[in-house]
Design a protein around this motif. Structure first.
Motif, PDB file in Angstrom:
ATOM      1  N   HIS A  35       0.860  -1.184   0.000  1.00 14.81           N
ATOM      2  CA  HIS A  35       0.000   0.000   0.000  1.00 14.81           C
ATOM      3  C   HIS A  35       0.896   1.234   0.000  1.00 14.81           C
ATOM      4  O   HIS A  35       1.910   1.266   0.692  1.00 14.81           O
ATOM      5  CB  HIS A  35      -0.933   0.003   1.212  1.00 14.81           C
ATOM      6  N   TYR A  36       0.521   2.214  -0.775  1.00 10.83           N
ATOM      7  CA  TYR A  36       1.324   3.423  -0.929  1.00 10.83           C
ATOM      8  C   TYR A  36       0.520   4.629  -0.464  1.00 10.83           C
ATOM      9  O   TYR A  36      -0.365   5.084  -1.185  1.00 10.83           O
ATOM     10  CB  TYR A  36       1.716   3.616  -2.398  1.00 10.83           C
ATOM     11  N   PRO A  37       0.813   5.164   0.723  1.00  9.41           N
ATOM     12  CA  PRO A  37       0.123   6.376   1.154  1.00  9.41           C
ATOM     13  C   PRO A  37       0.400   7.534   0.207  1.00  9.41           C
ATOM     14  O   PRO A  37      -0.421   8.423   0.011  1.00  9.41           O
ATOM     15  CB  PRO A  37       0.693   6.662   2.538  1.00  9.41           C
ATOM     16  N   SER A  38       1.593   7.510  -0.396  1.00  5.49           N
ATOM     17  CA  SER A  38       1.995   8.530  -1.354  1.00  5.49           C
ATOM     18  C   SER A  38       2.894   7.872  -2.385  1.00  5.49           C
ATOM     19  O   SER A  38       3.605   6.916  -2.084  1.00  5.49           O
ATOM     20  CB  SER A  38       2.756   9.652  -0.644  1.00  5.49           C
ATOM     21  N   LEU A 131       2.454  -1.301 -19.831  1.00  2.24           N
ATOM     22  CA  LEU A 131       2.588  -1.090 -18.398  1.00  2.24           C
ATOM     23  C   LEU A 131       1.340  -0.332 -17.962  1.00  2.24           C
ATOM     24  O   LEU A 131       1.153   0.832 -18.308  1.00  2.24           O
ATOM     25  CB  LEU A 131       3.862  -0.306 -18.072  1.00  2.24           C
ATOM     26  N   ALA A 132       0.477  -1.037 -17.261  1.00  2.00           N
ATOM     27  CA  ALA A 132      -0.877  -0.535 -17.016  1.00  2.00           C
ATOM     28  C   ALA A 132      -1.004   0.166 -15.674  1.00  2.00           C
ATOM     29  O   ALA A 132      -0.427  -0.250 -14.667  1.00  2.00           O
ATOM     30  CB  ALA A 132      -1.876  -1.688 -17.085  1.00  2.00           C
ATOM     31  N   MET A 133      -1.826   1.223 -15.698  1.00  2.00           N
ATOM     32  CA  MET A 133      -2.182   1.973 -14.497  1.00  2.00           C
ATOM     33  C   MET A 133      -3.673   1.849 -14.180  1.00  2.00           C
ATOM     34  O   MET A 133      -4.068   2.025 -13.026  1.00  2.00           O
ATOM     35  CB  MET A 133      -1.830   3.447 -14.678  1.00  2.00           C
ATOM     36  N   LYS A 134      -4.468   1.567 -15.203  1.00  2.00           N
ATOM     37  CA  LYS A 134      -5.915   1.466 -15.022  1.00  2.00           C
ATOM     38  C   LYS A 134      -6.437   0.178 -15.652  1.00  2.00           C
ATOM     39  O   LYS A 134      -5.877  -0.323 -16.639  1.00  2.00           O
ATOM     40  CB  LYS A 134      -6.634   2.646 -15.676  1.00  2.00           C
ATOM     41  N   HIS A 135      -7.523  -0.335 -15.074  1.00  2.00           N
ATOM     42  CA  HIS A 135      -8.245  -1.483 -15.621  1.00  2.00           C
ATOM     43  C   HIS A 135      -9.726  -1.130 -15.641  1.00  2.00           C
ATOM     44  O   HIS A 135     -10.286  -0.703 -14.627  1.00  2.00           O
ATOM     45  CB  HIS A 135      -8.014  -2.726 -14.753  1.00  2.00           C
ATOM     46  N   ASN A 136     -10.337  -1.269 -16.811  1.00  2.00           N
ATOM     47  CA  ASN A 136     -11.759  -0.939 -16.987  1.00  2.00           C
ATOM     48  C   ASN A 136     -12.089   0.447 -16.430  1.00  2.00           C
ATOM     49  O   ASN A 136     -13.043   0.642 -15.677  1.00  2.00           O
ATOM     50  CB  ASN A 136     -12.650  -2.020 -16.372  1.00  2.00           C
ATOM     51  N   SER A 141      -6.545  -1.565  -8.397  1.00  2.00           N
ATOM     52  CA  SER A 141      -6.646  -1.687  -6.942  1.00  2.00           C
ATOM     53  C   SER A 141      -5.316  -2.214  -6.409  1.00  2.00           C
ATOM     54  O   SER A 141      -4.517  -2.807  -7.160  1.00  2.00           O
ATOM     55  CB  SER A 141      -7.777  -2.657  -6.573  1.00  2.00           C
ATOM     56  N   PRO A 142      -5.037  -2.014  -5.128  1.00  2.00           N
ATOM     57  CA  PRO A 142      -3.798  -2.560  -4.566  1.00  2.00           C
ATOM     58  C   PRO A 142      -3.656  -4.061  -4.814  1.00  2.00           C
ATOM     59  O   PRO A 142      -2.574  -4.547  -5.147  1.00  2.00           O
ATOM     60  CB  PRO A 142      -3.912  -2.243  -3.072  1.00  2.00           C
ATOM     61  N   GLU A 143      -4.748  -4.820  -4.706  1.00  2.42           N
ATOM     62  CA  GLU A 143      -4.691  -6.266  -4.891  1.00  2.42           C
ATOM     63  C   GLU A 143      -4.354  -6.664  -6.325  1.00  2.42           C
ATOM     64  O   GLU A 143      -3.865  -7.769  -6.559  1.00  2.42           O
ATOM     65  CB  GLU A 143      -6.037  -6.907  -4.497  1.00  2.42           C
ATOM     66  N   HIS A 144      -4.610  -5.780  -7.268  1.00  6.59           N
ATOM     67  CA  HIS A 144      -4.352  -6.086  -8.673  1.00  6.59           C
ATOM     68  C   HIS A 144      -3.139  -5.344  -9.233  1.00  6.59           C
ATOM     69  O   HIS A 144      -2.939  -5.306 -10.442  1.00  6.59           O
ATOM     70  CB  HIS A 144      -5.592  -5.807  -9.517  1.00  6.59           C
ATOM     71  N   GLY A 145      -2.328  -4.756  -8.349  1.00  2.00           N
ATOM     72  CA  GLY A 145      -1.048  -4.270  -8.820  1.00  2.00           C
ATOM     73  C   GLY A 145      -0.793  -2.781  -8.778  1.00  2.00           C
ATOM     74  O   GLY A 145       0.208  -2.333  -9.326  1.00  2.00           O
ATOM     75  N   TYR A 146      -1.676  -1.985  -8.163  1.00  2.00           N
ATOM     76  CA  TYR A 146      -1.454  -0.550  -8.077  1.00  2.00           C
ATOM     77  C   TYR A 146      -0.072  -0.261  -7.505  1.00  2.00           C
ATOM     78  O   TYR A 146       0.350  -0.914  -6.564  1.00  2.00           O
ATOM     79  CB  TYR A 146      -2.528   0.089  -7.178  1.00  2.00           C
ATOM     80  N   PRO A 147       0.662   0.668  -8.067  1.00  2.00           N
ATOM     81  CA  PRO A 147       0.254   1.626  -9.108  1.00  2.00           C
ATOM     82  C   PRO A 147       0.585   1.210 -10.541  1.00  2.00           C
ATOM     83  O   PRO A 147       0.150   1.862 -11.481  1.00  2.00           O
ATOM     84  CB  PRO A 147       1.070   2.870  -8.739  1.00  2.00           C
ATOM     85  N   LEU A 148       1.349   0.102 -10.732  1.00  2.00           N
ATOM     86  CA  LEU A 148       1.780  -0.255 -12.088  1.00  2.00           C
ATOM     87  C   LEU A 148       1.957  -1.751 -12.188  1.00  2.00           C
ATOM     88  O   LEU A 148       2.606  -2.379 -11.346  1.00  2.00           O
ATOM     89  CB  LEU A 148       3.113   0.447 -12.412  1.00  2.00           C
ATOM     90  N   LEU A 164       4.985  -3.434 -10.202  1.00  3.71           N
ATOM     91  CA  LEU A 164       6.247  -3.403 -10.939  1.00  3.71           C
ATOM     92  C   LEU A 164       7.156  -2.277 -10.450  1.00  3.71           C
ATOM     93  O   LEU A 164       6.723  -1.143 -10.289  1.00  3.71           O
ATOM     94  CB  LEU A 164       5.939  -3.235 -12.429  1.00  3.71           C
ATOM     95  N   ARG A 165       8.443  -2.598 -10.236  1.00  2.00           N
ATOM     96  CA  ARG A 165       9.417  -1.603  -9.777  1.00  2.00           C
ATOM     97  C   ARG A 165      10.692  -1.582 -10.616  1.00  2.00           C
ATOM     98  O   ARG A 165      11.447  -0.616 -10.552  1.00  2.00           O
ATOM     99  CB  ARG A 165       9.802  -1.849  -8.316  1.00  2.00           C
ATOM    100  N   GLY A 166      10.973  -2.660 -11.364  1.00  2.00           N
ATOM    101  CA  GLY A 166      12.208  -2.688 -12.130  1.00  2.00           C
ATOM    102  C   GLY A 166      12.100  -3.529 -13.380  1.00  2.00           C
ATOM    103  O   GLY A 166      11.369  -4.517 -13.417  1.00  2.00           O
ATOM    104  N   ILE A 167      12.823  -3.105 -14.419  1.00  2.00           N
ATOM    105  CA  ILE A 167      12.904  -3.825 -15.689  1.00  2.00           C
ATOM    106  C   ILE A 167      14.390  -4.006 -15.975  1.00  2.00           C
ATOM    107  O   ILE A 167      15.104  -3.034 -16.210  1.00  2.00           O
ATOM    108  CB  ILE A 167      12.225  -3.037 -16.821  1.00  2.00           C
TER     109      ILE A 167
END
Length: 198
Positions: A35-38, A131-136, A141-148, A164-167
């Motif tokens: 979870h990311y407060p910011s 690299l997705a930020m939104k779904h539908n 949501s956090p459970e589905h990978g927020y923020p990326l 995702l954090r690194g490539i």
């Protein structure tokens, strides 16, 4: 930019063998949900066999061209969810300025909790890779990978790394978390490449 199209539910050939279509989006993962407060401290690193390693803040990713893609996703556990609308940035736009070394042949995706997923470079660079930020039309949501999260719809969905954090670009294949724990190294749903022995 917009790729893909919505297809009728009764189209033949959309669902790989031994998959069941669901309207829900099951939550499956290993470890904790970050979870990311910011997002002020959040970043995405592109590194390894690149001429110009890069660090993106979330704000910098938001400044890249946005793309909307519609596709179907297929989980190794046997469910498929059709007609997903994703919004994010194309992989090719993220790595455009990095200069991939010609001997780079594989990519290792790094996510929170030490989670990794491996892909051949040609799969990572496919036109449909996002690299997705939104779904539908809603933020992930956090459970589905927020923020990326990565989205590589031609492979089983565990390859589409959450949080995702690194490539990392590599000369040789390096199995990711699930690949080291019994899942198939490639994961083609049409060939039912679910486990190491498939």
């Amino acid at each position: 930019m917009y790729f893909g199209k919505r297809r009728k539910r009764n189209d033949d050939g959309r669902v790989p063998p031994n998959q069941n279509v669901t309207e829900r989006w099951p939550v499956l993962h290993y470890g904790n949900v970050p979870h990311y407060p910011s997002l002020d401290e959040w970043d995405l690193h592109v590194y390894g066999m690149v001429e110009r390693p890069k660090r993106f803040t979330y704000k910098e990713l938001l400044q890249l061209p946005k793309t909307t893609v519609v596709n179907d996703i297929h989980c190794v556990t046997g469910w498929s969810k059709l007609d997903n609308t994703w919004e994010g940035v194309l992989v090719k736009d993220v790595i455009a300025s990095c200069g991939i070394h010609p001997l780079a042949k594989h990519v290792l995706l790094h996510a929170e909790e030490g989670w990794t997923a491996n892909l051949p470079i040609e799969d990572f660079l496919k036109e449909t890779s996002l690299l997705a930020m939104k779904h539908n039309n809603e933020l992930l949501s956090p459970e589905h990978g927020y923020p990326l999260r990565g989205v590589f719809p031609h492979l089983y969905f565990w390859k589409s790394a959450k949080w995702l954090r690194g490539i990392e670009f590599l000369p040789l294949d390096t199995p990711g978390f699930w690949e080291r724990n019994g899942y198939h190294n490639y994961g083609d749903p049409w060939k039912e490449q679910r486990f190491t022995w498939d």
